[in-house]
Design an enzyme around this catalytic site. Sequence first.
Site, PDB file in Angstrom:
ATOM      1  N   LYS A   1       6.723   7.927  27.724  1.00  0.00           N
ATOM      2  CA  LYS A   1       6.342   6.660  27.094  1.00  0.00           C
ATOM      3  C   LYS A   1       7.200   5.509  27.618  1.00  0.00           C
ATOM      4  CE  LYS A   1       7.155   4.540  23.098  1.00  0.00           C
ATOM      5  NZ  LYS A   1       7.579   4.524  21.722  1.00  0.00           N
TER       6      LYS A   1
ATOM      7  N   ASP B   1       2.298   4.799  21.459  1.00  0.00           N
ATOM      8  CA  ASP B   1       3.306   4.896  20.405  1.00  0.00           C
ATOM      9  C   ASP B   1       2.621   5.351  19.115  1.00  0.00           C
ATOM     10  OD1 ASP B   1       1.988   2.731  19.362  1.00  0.00           O
ATOM     11  OD2 ASP B   1       3.800   1.601  18.931  1.00  0.00           O
TER      12      ASP B   1
END
Length: 180
Positions: free
Chosen positions: A84, A102
């Site tokens: 991420k 997220d």
Amino acid sequence: MLSAQTTDKKVNEVTPALFAEAPDPQAMAALPVDRILGFIRTVGLAPTKARNLRAMSELLIERHGGRVPNDIDALEALPGVGHKTASVLMCQAFNRPAFPVDTHIHRLAARWGLSDGKNVVKTEADLKRAFPKDTWNRRHLQIIYFGREHCPARGHDLGRCEICGWAATKKRIAGEAQRR
Ligand code: SF4
């Protein structure tokens, strides 16, 4: 790297002093881990993050001449940099197409029926299929802001939502059918 199990607000409280002391990889790599820890002690998982910041800075110097690499595999090979974080850098720092997922994006993709919510890897792949590549960077920020401001995880009754109440209804029916 600092935001795991911590709010953005908390991260933004500790970084000004840390970056004043260590504004580049050379300065960060020269700091003892305990000194880095002293700056970031109030964020979650601080001891691990302090070690990673130091190790990552050393590797940036060793492998990349002290610069952040414009390459997702090279980024993910750095200590403390997960998929991420690397994806956020690709789109925000280098303007390359990526779709960092997220918690808000993961939740909303499932609510909107765009993914089944099994895991973030699947959600990322489903969203990349659902949206044109040249919109990914914009889209991921739009969904995060929408999730934060309008569609929270808790205290939200999907059944009363006009826009995607259908997704909640579909899920509820599927759940009832499974229980029968
Ligand atoms: S209708 Fe409700 S659940 Fe759906 S996106 Fe809007 S706020 Fe979220």
